[in-house]
Design a protein around this motif. Structure first.
Motif, mmCIF file in Angstrom:
data_model
loop_
_atom_site.group_PDB
_atom_site.id
_atom_site.type_symbol
_atom_site.label_atom_id
_atom_site.label_comp_id
_atom_site.label_asym_id
_atom_site.label_seq_id
_atom_site.Cartn_x
_atom_site.Cartn_y
_atom_site.Cartn_z
ATOM 1 N N TYR A 188 62.935 7.430 61.186
ATOM 2 C CA TYR A 188 61.893 8.349 60.734
ATOM 3 C C TYR A 188 61.809 9.561 61.676
ATOM 4 O O TYR A 188 61.858 10.708 61.249
ATOM 5 C CB TYR A 188 60.547 7.632 60.659
ATOM 6 N N ILE A 189 61.725 9.285 62.973
ATOM 7 C CA ILE A 189 61.594 10.362 63.955
ATOM 8 C C ILE A 189 62.778 11.329 63.854
ATOM 9 O O ILE A 189 62.611 12.545 63.857
ATOM 10 C CB ILE A 189 61.525 9.788 65.395
ATOM 11 N N HIS A 190 63.990 10.779 63.728
ATOM 12 C CA HIS A 190 65.154 11.655 63.674
ATOM 13 C C HIS A 190 65.201 12.442 62.370
ATOM 14 O O HIS A 190 65.566 13.612 62.358
ATOM 15 C CB HIS A 190 66.436 10.843 63.879
ATOM 16 N N LEU A 191 64.801 11.792 61.289
ATOM 17 C CA LEU A 191 64.844 12.454 59.991
ATOM 18 C C LEU A 191 63.901 13.656 59.964
ATOM 19 O O LEU A 191 64.298 14.756 59.574
ATOM 20 C CB LEU A 191 64.470 11.455 58.890
ATOM 21 N N ILE A 192 62.679 13.465 60.433
ATOM 22 C CA ILE A 192 61.726 14.582 60.352
ATOM 23 C C ILE A 192 62.092 15.689 61.331
ATOM 24 O O ILE A 192 61.709 16.837 61.158
ATOM 25 C CB ILE A 192 60.262 14.134 60.608
ATOM 26 N N SER A 193 62.882 15.347 62.357
ATOM 27 C CA SER A 193 63.240 16.378 63.339
ATOM 28 C C SER A 193 64.384 17.257 62.856
ATOM 29 O O SER A 193 64.659 18.310 63.439
ATOM 30 C CB SER A 193 63.652 15.723 64.660
ATOM 31 N N LEU A 194 65.096 16.824 61.804
ATOM 32 C CA LEU A 194 66.209 17.620 61.292
ATOM 33 C C LEU A 194 65.700 18.903 60.652
ATOM 34 O O LEU A 194 64.658 18.901 60.006
ATOM 35 C CB LEU A 194 66.985 16.839 60.238
ATOM 36 N N LEU A 195 66.440 19.999 60.828
ATOM 37 C CA LEU A 195 66.087 21.241 60.150
ATOM 38 C C LEU A 195 66.594 21.202 58.715
ATOM 39 O O LEU A 195 67.679 20.696 58.452
ATOM 40 C CB LEU A 195 66.726 22.438 60.855
ATOM 41 N N GLY A 196 65.791 21.721 57.798
ATOM 42 C CA GLY A 196 66.277 21.897 56.435
ATOM 43 C C GLY A 196 66.015 20.695 55.542
ATOM 44 O O GLY A 196 66.375 19.572 55.861
ATOM 45 N N MET A 197 65.374 20.960 54.401
ATOM 46 C CA MET A 197 65.093 19.896 53.445
ATOM 47 C C MET A 197 66.387 19.280 52.914
ATOM 48 O O MET A 197 66.508 18.069 52.796
ATOM 49 C CB MET A 197 64.293 20.452 52.260
ATOM 50 N N ARG A 198 67.362 20.126 52.621
ATOM 51 C CA ARG A 198 68.607 19.608 52.051
ATOM 52 C C ARG A 198 69.250 18.624 53.013
ATOM 53 O O ARG A 198 69.683 17.540 52.639
ATOM 54 C CB ARG A 198 69.591 20.745 51.740
ATOM 55 N N ASN A 199 69.271 18.996 54.298
ATOM 56 C CA ASN A 199 69.852 18.099 55.298
ATOM 57 C C ASN A 199 69.098 16.786 55.375
ATOM 58 O O ASN A 199 69.703 15.711 55.387
ATOM 59 C CB ASN A 199 69.872 18.782 56.671
ATOM 60 N N LYS A 200 67.755 16.878 55.394
ATOM 61 C CA LYS A 200 66.962 15.649 55.410
ATOM 62 C C LYS A 200 67.354 14.765 54.232
ATOM 63 O O LYS A 200 67.588 13.569 54.376
ATOM 64 C CB LYS A 200 65.470 15.978 55.334
ATOM 65 N N ALA A 201 67.471 15.392 53.050
ATOM 66 C CA ALA A 201 67.777 14.618 51.847
ATOM 67 C C ALA A 201 69.167 13.987 51.940
ATOM 68 O O ALA A 201 69.337 12.804 51.649
ATOM 69 C CB ALA A 201 67.689 15.528 50.614
ATOM 70 N N VAL A 202 70.146 14.764 52.382
ATOM 71 C CA VAL A 202 71.519 14.242 52.452
ATOM 72 C C VAL A 202 71.613 13.122 53.484
ATOM 73 O O VAL A 202 72.218 12.083 53.237
ATOM 74 C CB VAL A 202 72.518 15.370 52.782
ATOM 75 N N VAL A 203 70.980 13.306 54.631
ATOM 76 C CA VAL A 203 71.036 12.276 55.672
ATOM 77 C C VAL A 203 70.355 11.001 55.185
ATOM 78 O O VAL A 203 70.912 9.901 55.304
ATOM 79 C CB VAL A 203 70.373 12.775 56.978
ATOM 80 N N LEU A 204 69.183 11.152 54.565
ATOM 81 C CA LEU A 204 68.473 9.976 54.046
ATOM 82 C C LEU A 204 69.349 9.258 53.020
ATOM 83 O O LEU A 204 69.540 8.047 53.078
ATOM 84 C CB LEU A 204 67.144 10.398 53.410
ATOM 85 N N LEU A 205 69.931 10.051 52.114
ATOM 86 C CA LEU A 205 70.823 9.485 51.094
ATOM 87 C C LEU A 205 71.945 8.703 51.759
ATOM 88 O O LEU A 205 72.242 7.558 51.411
ATOM 89 C CB LEU A 205 71.396 10.619 50.239
#
Lengths: 428, 428
Positions: free
Chosen positions: B380-397
């Motif tokens: 969670y901490i790493h995900l929210i720290s990422l820049l960019g919604m697209r990146n968050k989505a791709v990483v989560l995926l």
């Protein structure tokens, strides 16, 4: 090893993959050899170069693919085939020598620079994932460099992107650059005016997409001009010198810091020991209607590297994914049941190209259409053709994202660190 | 140019970014200089190397970021700063020389090889996206090479992966390799038995993660051993020779085809003209409580490259993202209102590390926890720290995907084509 006949397939592209999917693994031992450890997707290389997609999202690891039900039992060898020994029936890569009973050459094509001096070293190309990544880096570096350049001549040169070749790849990358100019540069490079950026597409023949219908050519031309792409027909390039000067055979010249070369392809070549196969124009291996390479035993060729001149296609089938896939399937069927083998006949399902958002051209056998619906069709066909659910999902996500944001977040200049390259290290 | 004071920021990492977010753009002209055209995310570099994530999904283009509301008006310059002239107040990159009134050095650190011979050339590292990509290529090439190797000694060497350094990065990459061995190699490399693959983690001190709590060290050790990682404590490396032989100071040796070096960092260095700043151990620039570099005028340093020895941290604050972010913010606040400036005090919010799926360790100020919940917290901490919604989505995926499939489809050996590198070309 089993007593089965051993089939070695060179190349895990569309042709090779469709062959190993269909071939009967109970009767044959299959080994596929590729210089990459992944299957790549050439129709979308231009989107890597234009920062629309991650290279990885259109590549799929072969070993992962070989786990799928249809592929069980096929083994993979990483390496680039240098030599084919037709006497001893072996192929040799940088790592090993493999014996084959039956060899299927599906190695495809590479860039053809027509012996134009220094072209290989100077231009950007789009024939592999690696080349597309390099092209992306070049484009972005030119923009960064121009953003801080004050000399007007140098700026102009840095901001001129010339695409040579008006086939599908040329049209698609030119369209993507046109969009980049329109939607991205205006917003992200305050020190560059979009008007400074010139995208030029030069085609040797009288029309774009000359493998497609006249209507498609006209639509593509219209759409590219809408995107402010400077399309020049009947222009054949003669040279590209150290000062970034492009000279055409009619004497015209353009100063372009970036030259993207999509004007020619030639078959991948091998060093043949023993009987060398007969080749046609573009280095393609001439094959009969069963894709057997003329003048050899137990060697077949499929896809772009094969040339079978049928009445309908005196110069051989067009070098398209569709042909490779159909040839791979047919050859597998023929090897599975030799007694019921059937000659290959290309079933042309049509072709398509896209020119930026909402724009594409599609030719089916009896119908041509273009515009938004053609664009959706283009996206759908390419999406379902991708290997891997994850890749489909990531690509779809990227496309939806850039559709609504008019940009992507993939404008990254990225290379592996410059330490001694892995390949050298491992070969030592 | 306006009459505002010009602030040049070297480095668009955590420190630089948090500074330019907070600094008042009405009072200052801000220029950020970085050798990459993107902001990268070091905490996840190890997942690039272990094929868990696309490099692009944890990188975000600076120019895109500078379009965000908080960043408006900040300009970006692509280039690597070589020289800082403290007399004329200029910095010089390969492309240009820039004047500054105030300089903020946030250039971070690089690998420290402690002058061990040939180490720089021979080992894999994880201090940049590029290095992580190269490390991934190395790991995959070793596996491909081993898959077709028959000589048992060479096989053993190719399949031995040594990680030197038991800090968070070392623990995380070792854990990831342990998982690869367990879930991927078994399924995708039929000619390699997972037992042949050895992952060794060597740490010089008496415990792993020595910046964290004893409890975390013990949990990490336990979890790594569950993943069959051969953890060796109190082992300091002395040399790594051409025959892939690692020698430790106590005389022990390991033959490892791949050595991943996470054992030391040192500050990025610059060629200073004029008054050179005083440096501490590891080449860090000594700064006062306002992050002003000792012995210079108008130069500040933040993040890993800065060293401020406070009573609580006699050797300077730990080199963590948290410190960089807090220093960037505080420095900006102090420059925004000099009359109300406050000294920097590090507020330790805790630290964490992950060891493969479902396993992580978290230290908060007064509480330590590990296991599944720690792992979720880490993600969670790493995900929210990422820049960019697209990146968050791709990483989560990607994470969800690999969680359920026990693999990813990113095991790709990928490099830009070997044509002359863009950077050379553009500098010429």
């Amino acid at each position: 090893m089993s007593s089965k006949q051993r089939i070695v397939v060179i190349g895990a592209g569309f042709g090779g993959l469709s062959f190993i999917k269909k071939i009967d693994k109970r009767n044959f031992d299959i080994t596929v050899v590729d210089r990459n450890n992944y299957h790549s997707f050439p129709p979308l290389f231009y989107q890597i170069a234009s920062c629309g997609l991650e290279p990885m999202s259109i590549s799929f690891p072969m070993r992962r693919e070989l786990r799928s039900k249809k592929m069980r039992g096929v083994s993979f060898c990483y390496g680039e085939v240098s030599c084919i020994d037709t006497l001893n029936r072996t192929i040799t890569t940088e790592y090993q020598t493999l014996h084959y009973d039956i060899l299927v050459i599906a190695a495809g094509t590479t860039n053809n620079f027509f012996d134009i001096e220094n072209l290989r070293q100077r231009v950007c190309t789009l024939k592999s994932t690696s080349q597309a990544i390099r092209t992306r880096n070049e484009i972005l570096l030119k923009l960064e460099r121009a953003a801080i350049e004050h000399d007007p001549d140098l700026r102009r040169r840095l901001l001129t992107f010339a695409v040579i070749g008006g086939g599908p790849t040329g049209v698609e990358i030119a369209g993507a650059l046109g969009e980049m100019k329109r939607y991205v540069i205006a917003r992200e490079y305050p020190s560059i005016s979009p008007d400074e950026v010139r995208v030029i597409l030069a085609e040797g023949s009288g029309r774009l997409l000359h493998t497609m219908s006249e209507a498609s050519s006209e639509d593509a031309l219209r759409d590219l001009r809408k995107l402010m792409v400077d399309v020049r027909l009947n222009k054949t390039m003669r040279s590209y010198d150290e000062n970034d000067l492009i000279t055409f055979t009619d004497g015209d010249t353009i100063e372009a810091g970036t030259l993207i070369w999509t004007a020619g392809i030639t078959a991948e070549t091998f060093n043949f020991k023993g009987s060398a196969p007969s080749q046609t124009s573009g280095g393609r291996l001439s094959v009969d209607e069963y894709n057997k390479v003329a003048g050899t035993e137990g060697i077949y060729a499929i896809g772009d590297i094969a040339c079978h001149s049928a009445p309908a296609w005196p110069k051989g089938c067009p070098q398209l994914a569709q042909v490779a896939i159909q040839q791979g399937k047919r050859l597998a069927e023929n090897l599975n049941s030799p007694d019921r083998r059937r000659p290959f006949v290309y079933n042309d399902k049509g072709s398509m190209a896209t020119i930026g958002r909402n724009r594409a051209v599609v030719d089916l056998r009896h119908v041509h259409f273009s515009g938004w619906f053609a664009w959706i069709t283009w996206m759908y066909i390419h999406l379902i053709s991708l290997l891997g659910m994850r890749n489909k999902a990531v690509v779809l996500l990227n496309w939806i994202w850039s559709y609504f944001t008019f940009s992507s977040s993939l404008r990254l200049i990225m290379r592996p660190s410059s330490n001694p390259s892995s390949s050298n290290k491992i070969r030592s």
